[in-house]
Design an enzyme around this catalytic site. Structure first.
Site, PDB file in Angstrom:
ATOM      1  N   GLU A  53       0.714  -1.615  -0.109  1.00 29.16           N
ATOM      2  CA  GLU A  53      -0.086   0.098   0.072  1.00 29.16           C
ATOM      3  C   GLU A  53       1.058   1.020  -0.299  1.00 29.16           C
ATOM      4  OE1 GLU A  53      -3.283   2.304   2.742  1.00 29.16           O
ATOM      5  OE2 GLU A  53      -2.797   0.247   3.788  1.00 29.16           O
ATOM      6  N   ASP A  64      -3.941  10.632   8.778  1.00 28.09           N
ATOM      7  CA  ASP A  64      -3.292  10.318   8.925  1.00 28.09           C
ATOM      8  C   ASP A  64      -2.521  10.563  10.574  1.00 28.09           C
ATOM      9  OD1 ASP A  64      -2.999   9.190   6.718  1.00 28.09           O
ATOM     10  OD2 ASP A  64      -1.935  10.709   5.869  1.00 28.09           O
TER      11      ASP A  64
END
Length: 269
Positions: A53, A64
């Protein structure tokens, strides 16, 4: 519309049949540099990661955690552009057989051009997209482009999602459904939220045959625990931290350790 078989789904099914589960490793493109991020991705596969990924650095991330944010900010400061993500995919797929998914927020794809991006990613050998901020309701352009090119489309499912939303994510996804193990942002945790198991059960109940768990997974024991009930375990922050602190050598060690946790989980089914 293409009828290309999903290499991601095939890889996951193969790992399950072998008695384990799929290990999916995340790294941001361009960190510490573009060339080093390519080498790091290749090293993950050499260490036993089944699916890659690759995160495309973005200036306004919504999920994030601090480790990944710091890495992507460095990549952006180094001059990362979206085309570098395509270049990285092409360089990686030329060296490894593992499927390569791109994780990206949707706005950069819109700015690049949805069809153009789909064509370029397909030409580079990419397997598809993980889109954390795109919901199926708003994905008509991506449905069309991914059907035309055969790219996988991975949508997210969260513990807070209704059964109807989970069913929608299952029906819209190709490759796997990304089950968010806990509410919040990415980052290694000492305990993976028990909500993950409940979420996988709920996804199974609405028809999922390929569901992978991410957010908070950082150790071989956590990978083993997750793969006791899910089809794949996604590790991100721990790998990024290893790369930041110890370069390729430490990254390779962690990849091998995590891969060991993904093998021989249960008898083949």
């Amino acid at each position: 519309m293409t009828t290309t078989t999903s290499t991601v789904e095939s890889t996951i099914a193969s790992r399950r049949q072998q008695g384990g589960g799929a290990l999916i490793g995340y790294l941001p493109v361009g960190f510490p540099t573009l060339s080093e991020s390519i080498d790091a991705a290749v090293a993950l596969v050499a260490g036993g990661v089944d699916i890659l990924e690759l995160g495309l650095p973005y200036s306004d991330p919504v999920m994030d955690g601090p480790v990944i944010q710091a890495a992507t900010q460095q990549a952006l400061a180094n001059g990362f552009r979206l085309r570098h993500g395509i270049e990285a995919v092409a360089a990686i797929t030329a060296q490894v057989d593992a499927p390569v998914l791109v994780m990206t927020y949707w706005n950069p794809i819109v700015q690049y051009g949805v069809d153009r991006f789909a064509d370029d990613l397909h030409s580079a050998g990419g397997a598809g997209l993980i889109t954390p901020d795109l919901i199926p309701d708003d994905a008509a352009a991506w449905f069309a482009a991914s059907d035309r090119t055969g790219l996988d489309r991975v949508f997210l499912a969260a513990p807070s999602s209704s059964d109807a939303r989970l069913a929608q994510a299952v029906q819209a996804s190709r490759g796997f459904v990304y089950a968010v193990s806990t509410m919040g942002i990415t980052g290694a945790r000492s305990d993976v939220d028990s909500a993950a198991r409940v979420l996988i059960d709920r996804l199974r109940a609405v028809g999922s045959t390929s569901a992978c768990v991410g957010l908070g997974i950082s150790t071989p024991s956590q990978v083993r625990e997750i793969l006791g009930y899910a089809d794949g375990a996604i590790v991100g922050s721990a790998l990024v931290k290893a790369l930041a602190e110890g370069g390729l050598p430490l990254l390779a060690v962690l990849a091998r350790d995590l891969a060991a946790g993904a093998r021989d989980i249960r008898p083949a089914v």
